[in-house]
Scaffold this motif. Sequence first.
Motif, PDB file in Angstrom:
ATOM      1  N   LYS A  62       0.823  -1.206   0.000  1.00  0.00           N
ATOM      2  CA  LYS A  62       0.000   0.000   0.000  1.00  0.00           C
ATOM      3  C   LYS A  62       0.859   1.260   0.000  1.00  0.00           C
ATOM      4  CE  LYS A  62      -4.132  -1.861   2.285  1.00  0.00           C
ATOM      5  NZ  LYS A  62      -5.035  -1.729   3.470  1.00  0.00           N
ATOM      6  N   GLU A  63       1.888   1.264   0.822  1.00  0.00           N
ATOM      7  CA  GLU A  63       2.733   2.457   0.963  1.00  0.00           C
ATOM      8  C   GLU A  63       4.018   2.345   0.151  1.00  0.00           C
ATOM      9  OE1 GLU A  63       1.736   5.066   2.464  1.00  0.00           O
ATOM     10  OE2 GLU A  63      -0.037   4.253   3.487  1.00  0.00           O
ATOM     11  N   LYS A  64       4.219   1.203  -0.486  1.00  0.00           N
ATOM     12  CA  LYS A  64       5.432   0.942  -1.273  1.00  0.00           C
ATOM     13  C   LYS A  64       6.678   1.148  -0.421  1.00  0.00           C
ATOM     14  CE  LYS A  64       3.293   2.165  -5.691  1.00  0.00           C
ATOM     15  NZ  LYS A  64       3.350   3.019  -6.911  1.00  0.00           N
ATOM     16  N   LYS A  65       6.621   0.621   0.794  1.00  0.00           N
ATOM     17  CA  LYS A  65       7.742   0.689   1.725  1.00  0.00           C
ATOM     18  C   LYS A  65       8.324  -0.708   1.890  1.00  0.00           C
ATOM     19  CE  LYS A  65       8.615   3.816   4.130  1.00  0.00           C
ATOM     20  NZ  LYS A  65       9.620   4.904   4.011  1.00  0.00           N
ATOM     21  N   THR A  66       9.656  -0.770   1.960  1.00  0.00           N
ATOM     22  CA  THR A  66      10.351  -2.052   2.049  1.00  0.00           C
ATOM     23  C   THR A  66      11.419  -2.000   3.122  1.00  0.00           C
ATOM     24  OG1 THR A  66       9.984  -2.485  -0.302  1.00  0.00           O
ATOM     25  CG2 THR A  66      11.714  -3.754   0.766  1.00  0.00           C
ATOM     26  N   SER A  67      11.590  -3.127   3.824  1.00  0.00           N
ATOM     27  CA  SER A  67      12.666  -3.265   4.794  1.00  0.00           C
ATOM     28  C   SER A  67      13.143  -4.720   4.751  1.00  0.00           C
ATOM     29  CB  SER A  67      12.187  -2.888   6.207  1.00  0.00           C
ATOM     30  OG  SER A  67      13.288  -2.841   7.097  1.00  0.00           O
ATOM     31  N   ILE A  83       6.422  -8.765  14.451  1.00  0.00           N
ATOM     32  CA  ILE A  83       7.642  -8.022  14.130  1.00  0.00           C
ATOM     33  C   ILE A  83       7.827  -6.875  15.134  1.00  0.00           C
ATOM     34  CG2 ILE A  83       7.271  -8.577  11.688  1.00  0.00           C
ATOM     35  CD1 ILE A  83       6.531  -5.688  11.178  1.00  0.00           C
ATOM     36  N   PRO A  84       9.058  -6.357  15.279  1.00  0.00           N
ATOM     37  CA  PRO A  84       9.291  -5.231  16.202  1.00  0.00           C
ATOM     38  C   PRO A  84       8.437  -4.019  15.805  1.00  0.00           C
ATOM     39  CG  PRO A  84      11.373  -6.215  15.551  1.00  0.00           C
ATOM     40  CD  PRO A  84      10.333  -6.839  14.687  1.00  0.00           C
ATOM     41  N   TYR A  85       8.012  -3.290  16.810  1.00  0.00           N
ATOM     42  CA  TYR A  85       7.136  -2.151  16.545  1.00  0.00           C
ATOM     43  C   TYR A  85       7.859  -1.057  15.761  1.00  0.00           C
ATOM     44  CZ  TYR A  85       3.693   1.527  17.219  1.00  0.00           C
ATOM     45  OH  TYR A  85       2.776   2.515  17.000  1.00  0.00           O
ATOM     46  N   LEU A  91       7.650   0.914   8.169  1.00  0.00           N
ATOM     47  CA  LEU A  91       6.852   0.458   7.032  1.00  0.00           C
ATOM     48  C   LEU A  91       5.463   1.082   6.992  1.00  0.00           C
ATOM     49  CD1 LEU A  91       7.851  -3.320   7.190  1.00  0.00           C
ATOM     50  CD2 LEU A  91       8.589  -1.647   5.487  1.00  0.00           C
ATOM     51  N   LEU A  92       5.183   1.977   7.950  1.00  0.00           N
ATOM     52  CA  LEU A  92       3.871   2.641   8.026  1.00  0.00           C
ATOM     53  C   LEU A  92       2.753   1.614   8.136  1.00  0.00           C
ATOM     54  CD1 LEU A  92       4.426   5.398   5.278  1.00  0.00           C
ATOM     55  CD2 LEU A  92       4.898   5.530   7.738  1.00  0.00           C
ATOM     56  N   LEU A  93       2.930   0.648   9.022  1.00  0.00           N
ATOM     57  CA  LEU A  93       1.961  -0.432   9.199  1.00  0.00           C
ATOM     58  C   LEU A  93       1.131  -0.237  10.459  1.00  0.00           C
ATOM     59  CD1 LEU A  93       4.233  -3.504   8.345  1.00  0.00           C
ATOM     60  CD2 LEU A  93       2.322  -2.641   6.962  1.00  0.00           C
ATOM     61  N   SER A  94      -0.082  -0.707  10.403  1.00  0.00           N
ATOM     62  CA  SER A  94      -0.954  -0.774  11.574  1.00  0.00           C
ATOM     63  C   SER A  94      -1.165  -2.248  11.935  1.00  0.00           C
ATOM     64  CB  SER A  94      -2.304  -0.109  11.286  1.00  0.00           C
ATOM     65  OG  SER A  94      -2.127   1.259  10.958  1.00  0.00           O
ATOM     66  N   GLU A  95      -1.656  -2.477  13.121  1.00  0.00           N
ATOM     67  CA  GLU A  95      -1.892  -3.855  13.551  1.00  0.00           C
ATOM     68  C   GLU A  95      -2.880  -4.552  12.616  1.00  0.00           C
ATOM     69  OE1 GLU A  95      -3.333  -3.468  17.502  1.00  0.00           O
ATOM     70  OE2 GLU A  95      -1.528  -2.455  18.247  1.00  0.00           O
ATOM     71  N   GLY A  96      -2.481  -5.736  12.146  1.00  0.00           N
ATOM     72  CA  GLY A  96      -3.352  -6.534  11.289  1.00  0.00           C
ATOM     73  C   GLY A  96      -3.217  -6.256   9.804  1.00  0.00           C
ATOM     74  N   ASP A  97      -2.324  -5.302   9.424  1.00  0.00           N
ATOM     75  CA  ASP A  97      -2.111  -5.033   7.996  1.00  0.00           C
ATOM     76  C   ASP A  97      -1.453  -6.248   7.332  1.00  0.00           C
ATOM     77  OD1 ASP A  97      -3.229  -2.559   8.115  1.00  0.00           O
ATOM     78  OD2 ASP A  97      -1.345  -1.439   8.064  1.00  0.00           O
ATOM     79  N   GLY A 144      17.559   4.077   4.746  1.00  0.00           N
ATOM     80  CA  GLY A 144      16.286   4.763   4.924  1.00  0.00           C
ATOM     81  C   GLY A 144      15.529   4.338   6.164  1.00  0.00           C
ATOM     82  N   ASP A 145      15.933   3.211   6.782  1.00  0.00           N
ATOM     83  CA  ASP A 145      15.288   2.770   8.018  1.00  0.00           C
ATOM     84  C   ASP A 145      15.793   3.576   9.205  1.00  0.00           C
ATOM     85  OD1 ASP A 145      13.688   0.907   6.845  1.00  0.00           O
ATOM     86  OD2 ASP A 145      14.724  -0.855   7.653  1.00  0.00           O
ATOM     87  N   ALA A 146      15.049   3.532  10.294  1.00  0.00           N
ATOM     88  CA  ALA A 146      15.481   4.104  11.571  1.00  0.00           C
ATOM     89  C   ALA A 146      15.418   2.986  12.597  1.00  0.00           C
ATOM     90  CB  ALA A 146      14.582   5.267  11.980  1.00  0.00           C
TER      91      ALA A 146
END
Length: 265
Positions: A62-67, A83-85, A91-97, A144-146
């Motif tokens: 959805k957000e085209k984010k990769t790690s 996965i770690p919060y 990845l701009l994820l919410s619970e259950g995505d 690009g990760d933090a």
Amino acid sequence: MFRRGGGGGSRFEAKYRVYPVSFIDKTQLENGDKVILPPSALDRLASLRIDYPMLFQICNPKEKKTSHCGVLEFVADEGHAYIPYWMMQNLLLSEGDLVKFSSISLSKGTYVKLRPHTSDFLDISNPKAVLEMTLRNYSCLTKGDAILVNYNNKRYFIDIVETQPGDAVTIIETDCEVDFAPPLDYVEPQKVFPAKGAAAGASGSASAAAAGKASKSEEQEEEPQPSFVPFAGQARRLDGKPQSSVSIPIPQKREEAGASSSFGN
């Protein structure tokens, strides 16, 4: 849920609904990049020619984010991944995505550039040692990760500014050069320059003072030094009457003084 890659090789691909590791009481996993996958993922991976250690690419379509991440255990509920919060935040994820996991092989890192979010990370007595200890819990780093560093009950976020030789590298059993960029909240100190008038006045005063000292020094040097004059003093009459004339003693040469002294004797 699983897909087989083409070209005669096999690649693990699966989609799972993700949740924070705190949901299964494994908050210690926040200090690294390891995830928890279901047992079926292990069965599938065992049947494929997968490079070890097992590394995965995580993609939020959805957000085209990769790690990227490693795996610790295969004990998650089927269809779920934990996965770690901090990774969910990247990845701009919410619970259950729903996200896609793909097995991947990464080159060993040779260079990494990091940037703390706040300057107080540099106030730690030995930030390099703290960072080295933290990175032991990581399998790979992605540009690009933090990442998160927990130290002394405080959380520090560190940006991955650059990785070589690629945008994602593994740091398992590798000698990697680490460089630091200035923190995000770092402010360059401003240089204060004196006003031109004040500078000129200060310069003039300093020059005048220097000139005055030099002149005074020259005057002191030119002043004749007092010398010893034998038999100098005011003449007086033996009868007590005032002297009508004043005699001015004439300094004698050293030889004459010696001769007078001998003559007196």
